[in-house]
Design a protein around this motif. Structure first.
Motif, PDB file in Angstrom:
ATOM      1  N   GLN A  42       0.831  -1.191   0.000  1.00 37.61           N
ATOM      2  CA  GLN A  42       0.000   0.000   0.000  1.00 37.61           C
ATOM      3  C   GLN A  42       0.870   1.246   0.000  1.00 37.61           C
ATOM      4  OE1 GLN A  42      -3.180  -0.062  -0.378  1.00 37.61           O
ATOM      5  NE2 GLN A  42      -3.739  -2.176   0.138  1.00 37.61           N
ATOM      6  N   ASP A  43       0.316   2.330  -0.496  1.00 39.12           N
ATOM      7  CA  ASP A  43       1.051   3.595  -0.582  1.00 39.12           C
ATOM      8  C   ASP A  43       0.200   4.687   0.047  1.00 39.12           C
ATOM      9  OD1 ASP A  43       2.821   5.614  -1.209  1.00 39.12           O
ATOM     10  OD2 ASP A  43       2.104   5.831  -3.264  1.00 39.12           O
ATOM     11  N   GLU A  72      -0.549   8.151   2.147  1.00 36.89           N
ATOM     12  CA  GLU A  72       0.062   9.463   2.279  1.00 36.89           C
ATOM     13  C   GLU A  72      -0.726  10.309   3.270  1.00 36.89           C
ATOM     14  OE1 GLU A  72       0.311  11.389  -1.467  1.00 36.89           O
ATOM     15  OE2 GLU A  72       1.419   9.752  -2.450  1.00 36.89           O
ATOM     16  N   ALA A  86       5.635   9.691   3.546  1.00 38.24           N
ATOM     17  CA  ALA A  86       4.586   8.683   3.482  1.00 38.24           C
ATOM     18  C   ALA A  86       4.072   8.384   4.888  1.00 38.24           C
ATOM     19  CB  ALA A  86       5.122   7.416   2.820  1.00 38.24           C
TER      20      ALA A  86
END
Length: 513
Positions: A81-82, A84, A107
């Motif tokens: 997963q990314d 932010e 992040a």
């Protein structure tokens, strides 16, 4: 994402997904959340007053498994997963009468989120957790089908003895669902008695909101309903807390529908579809601009320019004429609403049905089959005027070999049918993109029969349209998500609606049949 990791994630929520309680939620969301019949709740409470609905044993068990602090932190350590800060996660705290939002450019990681909770005393607001939970996906899809409007969810994790947000009101109907610990809420009357405001408020100071009209401590399984405009604030006491806000009816009022109607009426070439009284079509008087001087504060008796007075009278006359037309022919409202930007926006950005909510596909069609909808809430049919002077087939020749008929041009009285569907929308981007499109975006429906660039690229690459096949539910979910990932990699995706920015989502080619 490998299958072992996906299985581990799904197992985290398997107890919530498999309970009979969840079936009750998706069968009738409003009744389950309020323990009232849908009709009774809408008649006596909806948009009228805040209310508390204490949890039953079954709802306490379900809510305790939906989404909590541990689930948020587990998601943040997922290498696939990314996340932010700003887009997926916001850290905020309310101290000494002032709200602080801690800005981050890196992040969002588990380590940083845990530090913000334990060291900084911040509330973590996790945007749209239905993107990562099958149980919440099912809830959102069912509630959107029930109310016919977009539904969003935010999760709030608050450490003990803290407050995350200042007193404020929202522009949505809210169901606060307590899923972990307890939280104390103070509820106030709408600011300046302005009920159902169309926009959210600024942060209020405590001396602006008066005394609370309700004080309640939510426990796991409890639901607090607040109409839009209800001023509120909340704090934790001795323990940590997590709650979900299930919200809906943003920009979904009679006023917004009137705006859509007027936009369509102003764009019409004649008065056939939407009657626009002559008084509204007449131009503004010359030099009106020079008379538009607002009265001084506290001087409501100040004289108004005569041009402004006459313009106000003409505008009132036109609006009264329009109101008379709508009352005499209510089908005008139905026609305008069916093709409005509100409806288009809803089908573009709403959640797709969870595979467990898909209707039986039935037998394959044959030459004697009729057209009907098996999933009524999944489709919306528009009948639109075909573009004039456009060939009915793809090539410019007198006889079309593929369709075996003579070529002809569309005429003004030709109609085409457009079917809108959310079946191939992307749950991973639900409520994470731009705002409502304009009426001009109706032209994006490719009504001239031509293919979009994304569709042409898909055809050239040999990719087939997504197909739903008979398979186990877990495998079907994996197949759908794999298809969504494939679509994103091929660049055929647009974006979805929401307050926080983001990219991705399903492209028009998969929304419109």
């Amino acid at each position: 994402m490998n299958k072992e990791r996906e299985h581990k994630k799904r197992k985290t929520n398997s107890s919530a997904d498999n309970t009979s309680e969840l079936k009750d939620v998706t069968a009738d969301c409003l009744s389950y959340l309020t323990f009232k019949g849908k009709g009774e709740f809408l008649l006596k409470t909806w948009e009228r007053q805040p209310a508390i609905f204490k949890g039953s044993k079954g709802r306490k068990q379900l809510f305790g498994q939906l989404f909590d602090r541990h689930r948020v932190l587990s998601l943040l350590e997922d290498p696939d997963q990314d996340f932010e800060f700003g887009r997926d996660l916001v850290a905020a705290r309310y101290r000494d009468g002032k709200r602080e939002t801690l800005s981050h450019e890196q992040a969002a990681t588990r380590k940083e989120a845990a530090r913000l909770l334990s060291k900084e005393g911040c509330t973590l607001q996790f945007h749209q957790p239905q993107r990562h939970s099958d149980a919440l996906w099912r809830l959102v899809a069912a509630l959107e089908a029930q109310v016919g409007c977009l539904v969003g969810i935010n999760a709030y994790c608050t450490p003990a003895g803290t407050q995350g947000l200042a007193p404020h009101h929202d522009d949505v109907e809210i169901f606060v669902c307590q899923t972990e610990g307890t939280k104390q809420w103070q509820i106030y009357a709408p600011h300046n008695q302005y009920n159902l405001p169309p926009t959210s408020s600024r942060d209020f100071k405590t001396d602006e909101i008066g005394a609370p009209i309700m004080e309640v401590t939510l426990e796991v399984g409890d639901v607090l309903y607040m109409p839009r405009g209800t001023v509120h604030q909340a704090q934790t006491q001795s323990g940590n807390s997590t709650h979900l806000t299930v919200s809906t009816y943003q920009a979904w009022s009679n006023g917004h529908m009137a705006k859509c109607f007027l936009e369509q009426a102003l764009a019409a070439v004649d008065c056939t579809p939407y009657p626009m009284p002559l008084a509204l079509r007449q131009g503004l008087p010359p030099r009106l601009l020079w008379g538009l001087v607002p009265p001084a504060p506290g001087n409501s008796g100040q004289s108004v320019d005569s041009l402004v007075v006459s313009t106000a009278q003409q505008l009132s006359q036109g609006l009264r004429g329009l109101a008379d037309s709508l009352e005499a022919k209510p089908e005008i409202v139905a026609n305008a609403a069916a093709s409005s930007s509100m409806v288009l926006d809803f089908f573009r950005w709403r959640a797709p049905p969870h595979p467990s909510q898909l209707p039986d596909q039935g037998r394959p069609p044959n030459s004697d089959a009729s057209v009907f909808s098996r999933g009524r809430e999944c489709f919306h049919v528009l009948v639109r005027n075909a573009p004039v002077d456009q060939p009915c087939c793809g090539e410019d020749r007198d006889v079309d070999d593929e369709h075996h008929h003579n070529h002809h041009d569309h005429h003004a009285d030709d109609n085409i049918v457009v079917v809108l569907t959310n079946l191939f929308n992307d749950i991973s981007q639900h409520m994470m993109g731009p705002t409502m499109p304009s009426e001009d975006s109706m032209s994006d429906l490719e009504m001239d029969g031509s293919q979009s660039e994304a569709e042409e690229d898909e055809e050239e690459s040999g990719d087939e349209a997504p197909q739903l096949v008979d398979m186990a539910e877990a495998d079907l979910i994996e197949a759908l998500r794999a298809n969504q990932k494939k679509r994103k990699q091929s660049g055929s995706n647009g974006s979805a609606k929401g307050k926080s920015s983001g990219s991705g989502g399903s492209g028009l080619g998969s929304h419109f049949w």
